[in-house]
Scaffold this motif. Sequence first.
Motif, PDB file in Angstrom:
ATOM      1  N   LYS A   2       0.808  -1.217   0.000  1.00 53.64           N
ATOM      2  CA  LYS A   2       0.000   0.000   0.000  1.00 53.64           C
ATOM      3  C   LYS A   2       0.841   1.267   0.000  1.00 53.64           C
ATOM      4  N   PHE A   3       0.287   2.286  -0.675  1.00 54.26           N
ATOM      5  CA  PHE A   3       0.839   3.627  -0.556  1.00 54.26           C
ATOM      6  C   PHE A   3       0.422   4.189   0.802  1.00 54.26           C
TER       7      PHE A   3
ATOM      8  N   GLY B 249      -7.200  -5.777   0.780  1.00 57.07           N
ATOM      9  CA  GLY B 249      -6.499  -6.175   1.989  1.00 57.07           C
ATOM     10  C   GLY B 249      -5.797  -7.516   1.850  1.00 57.07           C
ATOM     11  N   SER B 250      -4.998  -7.845   2.851  1.00 56.04           N
ATOM     12  CA  SER B 250      -4.206  -9.072   2.819  1.00 56.04           C
ATOM     13  C   SER B 250      -5.063 -10.320   2.853  1.00 56.04           C
ATOM     14  N   VAL B 251      -6.225 -10.275   3.540  1.00 55.34           N
ATOM     15  CA  VAL B 251      -7.059 -11.468   3.661  1.00 55.34           C
ATOM     16  C   VAL B 251      -7.514 -11.958   2.287  1.00 55.34           C
ATOM     17  N   SER B 252      -7.868 -11.035   1.409  1.00 53.10           N
ATOM     18  CA  SER B 252      -8.272 -11.426   0.054  1.00 53.10           C
ATOM     19  C   SER B 252      -7.135 -12.141  -0.659  1.00 53.10           C
ATOM     20  N   PHE B 253      -5.926 -11.618  -0.504  1.00 51.09           N
ATOM     21  CA  PHE B 253      -4.777 -12.227  -1.185  1.00 51.09           C
ATOM     22  C   PHE B 253      -4.454 -13.592  -0.587  1.00 51.09           C
TER      23      PHE B 253
ATOM     24  N   HIS C 220      -5.535   2.498  -7.214  1.00 49.03           N
ATOM     25  CA  HIS C 220      -4.759   3.712  -6.958  1.00 49.03           C
ATOM     26  C   HIS C 220      -4.139   3.733  -5.565  1.00 49.03           C
ATOM     27  N   THR C 221      -4.552   2.813  -4.687  1.00 52.87           N
ATOM     28  CA  THR C 221      -4.044   2.823  -3.317  1.00 52.87           C
ATOM     29  C   THR C 221      -2.845   1.910  -3.118  1.00 52.87           C
ATOM     30  N   VAL C 222      -2.477   1.147  -4.152  1.00 54.50           N
ATOM     31  CA  VAL C 222      -1.391   0.176  -3.994  1.00 54.50           C
ATOM     32  C   VAL C 222      -0.326   0.380  -5.067  1.00 54.50           C
ATOM     33  N   ASP C 223       0.859  -0.071  -4.759  1.00 54.80           N
ATOM     34  CA  ASP C 223       1.972  -0.020  -5.694  1.00 54.80           C
ATOM     35  C   ASP C 223       1.601  -0.834  -6.942  1.00 54.80           C
ATOM     36  N   PRO C 224       1.626  -0.224  -8.128  1.00 57.09           N
ATOM     37  CA  PRO C 224       1.236  -0.967  -9.336  1.00 57.09           C
ATOM     38  C   PRO C 224       2.122  -2.164  -9.624  1.00 57.09           C
ATOM     39  N   GLY C 225       3.315  -2.201  -9.032  1.00 63.65           N
ATOM     40  CA  GLY C 225       4.194  -3.340  -9.224  1.00 63.65           C
ATOM     41  C   GLY C 225       4.020  -4.428  -8.183  1.00 63.65           C
ATOM     42  N   SER C 226       3.059  -4.254  -7.272  1.00 65.43           N
ATOM     43  CA  SER C 226       2.894  -5.201  -6.169  1.00 65.43           C
ATOM     44  C   SER C 226       1.978  -6.359  -6.553  1.00 65.43           C
TER      45      SER C 226
ATOM     46  N   ALA D 219      -1.769  -5.420  -6.445  1.00 66.31           N
ATOM     47  CA  ALA D 219      -2.239  -4.706  -7.631  1.00 66.31           C
ATOM     48  C   ALA D 219      -2.564  -5.683  -8.754  1.00 66.31           C
ATOM     49  N   GLN D 220      -1.744  -6.694  -8.928  1.00 66.81           N
ATOM     50  CA  GLN D 220      -2.003  -7.691  -9.968  1.00 66.81           C
ATOM     51  C   GLN D 220      -3.295  -8.454  -9.693  1.00 66.81           C
TER      52      GLN D 220
END
Length: 568
Positions: free
Chosen positions: A118-119, A297-301, A318-324, A327-328
Amino acid sequence: MSPVEQQQDERDARWSTYPNSRTVLAVVHNITAATRLFDVLGVLASDPRIRIEFSRTGSSAFDADTSGFLEARGARETPWRTALTQSFDLAVAASYGGELHRIQAPLAVVPHGMGYNKFLAANRKSQIANHVESPVFGLSEEWLMYDGRVVPSLIVLSHSEQRDRLLRSCPEADPKALVAGDICFDRLHASTPLRATYRRAFDVRPQQKLIVISSTWGRDSLLAVHPELPRTLAAALPADDYRVTLAVHPNVPAHHSRWQLSEYLSGAARAGVHIPDTVDDWRTALVAADLVVGDHGSVSFYGAALGLPLLLATAPTHTVDPGSPIAQLLTAAPRFDESADPTHQIRSTIADHVADRYAEITTLTTSEPGCGAAVLRTALYELLDLAEPTEPAELDALPLPRRPITGPDSHVVQVVTGSDRTATITRYPAESLRAGTSPRPGTHLAAGVREPRVRWLQLADLVIGGAGNDTERWITDTLTRMPGCAWATAPESPGRWLLGDGEHLLRVDGSDHACRLFASLAYHLVARGGTVPDLAGRWTMHCGGEALSVTAIETTERKATRSSAGKP
């Protein structure tokens, strides 16, 4: 003897029972970070050579209730100002922020979620004033450095892709980085052999689908964007086919208070949504689940990494690093459409899902699958300058949930009778009537007494009571005080219920679930011209993928009458 050891001796030698030679400071920012700290400290805590002290930084906006959380775990706090004046052999944190640079010890920092995605700016006012994009929490100079130096001695990362991003955003910190895997995910994955055990403990039947609704915190989270989703989703689903539980980020009650959150979710609770008592229950629920409805959030991942189907109620890229990795996943996973039929969406998502659908993304969860505890323990003992224990580092499986998922207590019921004394029964949470509507034609309202709305009592065709003494008298008195209600039922003893309409009384033998269903069948049959004597005998009801049977007998001991209420 080191100065730290000498200091320890001076403080505790006279009173200590265990032969502590090292002292570790557990740096606590909030409950979220504390939960991950307890995972991590497990690789150290059983070593009698090590003493662990806890201290809260006081720097987190979500520090509320953290002290109580630590106290409930049996952890004793050292005031932060006191901790900053003392030396330790090691400090371990699961977040950033506060005066970490003042800690007099090597500092190891671990992630408190699924890596760093997250940003988040350390100084929100500065970010707004300068109109700059927030840095990535945990990977940027703003979080890692103070006065030109890298603060942590050890920056623990769960996957090598995080190290690539760290090298780009804060190259000075790269020498301090260690890819050590993800202990939280290792515990989740290692606990999957107990999936059936967790489902039994939750009282989720084999044919039922367990849905985890997950919300992180903040204005882009599921609960912020769709605050009514837990209630409306549960109210729209057949109650005997699904169970729903909620996984709420601890920062939500930390900001709004546990009382306020329970009020916000009161309608969801009446619709049968399980609101866990502890912050750890989401992990057990995730292992037991059939589908996750979530956000960024992390639970979804973690759910996707376990091979679960996923529907995103909100996907704020827009709230997360596009390279993370997050985000994918936000780009790849399907969206939950509140305007469409939720039952169809959920059934089709589960039916069409393949376990490795997101494997290319979720392989980024950890670079050390199953080895997180071992890698991390070795690194921490090196910082402690202490020989590692000879036994392997092992994790505990997740504990059993504390409470079952009971579902709603009041239902809108549809009965379709068949031949040979059978019926198919479909029930929906009575919370579906919240908009002020009455039950649809061909249905009736069976109101439980656990937490009914007053309007449900006014509309009830059938009232269902709990265990207690003198069930027959309870039926008589209840129907007298509820003249619009046709029937009342409650257990008389385990496996035996009484069912009455004010004039007749039936004794019904079967499971509690079957007896409740039979009460709806009885109401349906009599409302359509049947007689009470017709109800006697054996009946089989199909509900939620199960066939349940009861035997009903009209009792002749004493027939209940509404007029006898209140008389000896």
